[in-house]
Design an enzyme around this catalytic site. Structure first.
Site, PDB file in Angstrom:
ATOM      1  N   ASP A 197      -5.171  25.597  31.405  1.00 29.71           N
ATOM      2  CA  ASP A 197      -4.384  26.496  32.254  1.00 29.71           C
ATOM      3  C   ASP A 197      -3.999  27.758  31.494  1.00 29.71           C
ATOM      4  OD1 ASP A 197      -4.109  25.097  34.802  1.00 29.71           O
ATOM      5  OD2 ASP A 197      -3.043  23.567  33.650  1.00 29.71           O
ATOM      6  N   MET A 253      -2.180  31.276  31.659  1.00 29.17           N
ATOM      7  CA  MET A 253      -1.162  31.994  32.451  1.00 29.17           C
ATOM      8  C   MET A 253      -0.705  33.241  31.701  1.00 29.17           C
ATOM      9  SD  MET A 253       1.218  28.857  33.732  1.00 29.17           S
ATOM     10  CE  MET A 253       0.541  27.234  34.139  1.00 29.17           C
ATOM     11  N   MET A 261      -5.012  31.807  35.638  1.00 31.23           N
ATOM     12  CA  MET A 261      -3.884  32.273  36.456  1.00 31.23           C
ATOM     13  C   MET A 261      -3.424  33.604  35.887  1.00 31.23           C
ATOM     14  SD  MET A 261      -2.070  28.593  36.954  1.00 31.23           S
ATOM     15  CE  MET A 261      -2.936  27.877  35.563  1.00 31.23           C
ATOM     16  N   MET A 285      -5.416  24.686  45.273  1.00 30.24           N
ATOM     17  CA  MET A 285      -4.155  24.363  44.590  1.00 30.24           C
ATOM     18  C   MET A 285      -3.272  23.515  45.501  1.00 30.24           C
ATOM     19  SD  MET A 285      -4.151  25.520  41.539  1.00 30.24           S
ATOM     20  CE  MET A 285      -2.442  25.183  41.119  1.00 30.24           C
ATOM     21  N   GLY A 328       1.765  27.747  38.166  1.00 30.15           N
ATOM     22  CA  GLY A 328       2.759  28.230  37.198  1.00 30.15           C
ATOM     23  C   GLY A 328       3.347  27.152  36.304  1.00 30.15           C
ATOM     24  N   GLY A 363       3.544  22.693  35.363  1.00 29.80           N
ATOM     25  CA  GLY A 363       3.154  21.297  35.562  1.00 29.80           C
ATOM     26  C   GLY A 363       4.329  20.523  36.137  1.00 29.80           C
ATOM     27  N   GLY A 364       4.056  19.293  36.544  1.00 28.04           N
ATOM     28  CA  GLY A 364       5.128  18.396  36.964  1.00 28.04           C
ATOM     29  C   GLY A 364       5.737  18.665  38.325  1.00 28.04           C
ATOM     30  N   ASP A 396      -5.508  20.482  42.251  1.00 26.41           N
ATOM     31  CA  ASP A 396      -4.720  20.704  41.038  1.00 26.41           C
ATOM     32  C   ASP A 396      -3.249  20.860  41.403  1.00 26.41           C
ATOM     33  OD1 ASP A 396      -3.735  21.448  38.562  1.00 26.41           O
ATOM     34  OD2 ASP A 396      -4.654  23.447  38.581  1.00 26.41           O
ATOM     35  N   GLY A 397      -2.435  19.948  40.864  1.00 24.56           N
ATOM     36  CA  GLY A 397      -1.000  20.040  41.038  1.00 24.56           C
ATOM     37  C   GLY A 397      -0.421  18.795  41.679  1.00 24.56           C
ATOM     38  N   GLY A 398       0.344  18.040  40.906  1.00 22.47           N
ATOM     39  CA  GLY A 398       1.017  16.863  41.439  1.00 22.47           C
ATOM     40  C   GLY A 398       0.094  15.706  41.779  1.00 22.47           C
ATOM     41  N   GLY A 445      -2.150  16.511  35.026  1.00 27.02           N
ATOM     42  CA  GLY A 445      -1.473  16.781  33.758  1.00 27.02           C
ATOM     43  C   GLY A 445      -0.517  15.665  33.427  1.00 27.02           C
ATOM     44  N   THR A 446       0.626  15.684  34.107  1.00 28.90           N
ATOM     45  CA  THR A 446       1.659  14.680  33.894  1.00 28.90           C
ATOM     46  C   THR A 446       1.115  13.262  34.042  1.00 28.90           C
ATOM     47  OG1 THR A 446       3.086  16.265  35.036  1.00 28.90           O
ATOM     48  CG2 THR A 446       4.043  14.124  34.542  1.00 28.90           C
TER      49      THR A 446
END
Ligand code: DX5
Ligand code: ZN
Length: 246
Positions: A36, A38, A77, A168, A173, A175-176, A202-204, A224-225
């Protein structure tokens, strides 16, 4: 749908031991590394740039085939996606995934940097990424309708075809965050039209949300998490893959 690809996001890795974390997660059967990038313009956060990618490349063997294991999936990003193409290719990026929103309507208008390419046509950018020796991905944020992609995907010029679409499932922006199921109709619409397309979410994404994403048709799974925070990252990766393949 195409093969399941698990791409842990190193945003949740221990940055003080990044090289070891990268080889550990590839050793735990991850297919790709999701990286990632940013810039604090396109998103309200800063991570790292090409020098860090160069350093971690030596910890993960370069893939032998296109999109093979060890692929560096760089999620850009950033407000000026064209500006960093060459730099990231040199650093060891294999798949350069830019944001549609940045390409068509660059937030760089507010940027203090002097630049000549504040606006870049997504098709031209895909061509430029290919000519620079990488695969090209195009990402859309939760509020961007999938319809903006049809014209790009229907374009008959092969060099301008994206190799992957990233839908997305959180606001980019951080993680988590919580998985946004409202994005699934976009994945479904893409999968209906394009049975062979690599579609990334991607995301959650976790063991609690993977079934929803897989049922919609996603095959490239960023987490990620859910991977780095797991007691056994290997188990988490294996279970995510099973959920997509079942
Ligand atoms: C968010 C990043 C994601 C993030 C995912 O802007 O693009 O890749 O690292 O992290 P989790 O899986 O924790 O939501
Ligand atoms: Zn990402």
């Amino acid at each position: 749908s195409p093969q399941a690809i698990i791409a842990p996001s190193i945003l949740s890795a221990d940055f003080a031991n990044l090289g070891a974390e990268c080889s550990r997660i590839i050793g735990a059967t991850a297919n790709w590394l999701h990286i990632d990038i940013m810039d604090s313009h396109f998103v309200p956060n800063l991570t790292f740039g090409a020098p860090v990618v160069t350093k971690i490349r030596s910890h993960v063997e370069r893939p032998k085939t296109v999109k093979g294991n060890g692929t560096f999936d760089c999620h850009m990003m950033i407000a000026e996606p064209k500006k960093w193409v060459k730099e990231f290719q040199k650093a060891g990026c294999d798949l350069y995934c830019f944001h549609y929103e940045a390409a068509v309507n660059s937030t760089a208008a507010e940027s203090p940097f002097e630049t000549t390419d504040r606006k870049t046509n997504p098709k031209e950018l895909i061509r430029f990424i290919h000519e620079s020796g990488m695969q090209a991905g195009i990402a859309i944020k939760p509020d961007t309708p999938v319809d903006v992609l049809w014209d790009i995907l229907e374009n008959p010029i092969e060099a301008e075809q994206p190799d992957m679409v990233l839908v997305m499932t959180v606001e980019p922006g951080f993680g988590g965050q919580k998985f946004q199921e409202r994005c699934m109709p976009k994945v479904k619409a893409l999968r209906e039209k394009y049975p062979d397309l690599d579609i990334e979410v991607d995301g959650g994404v976790s063991l609690d949300t993977i079934d929803v994403a897989a049922d919609a048709g996603a095959n490239v799974i960023v987490a990620g998490t859910a991977v780095f925070g797991a007691q056994s990252p290997r188990d988490a990766i294996v279970k995510l893959r099973e959920a997509v393949e079942k």
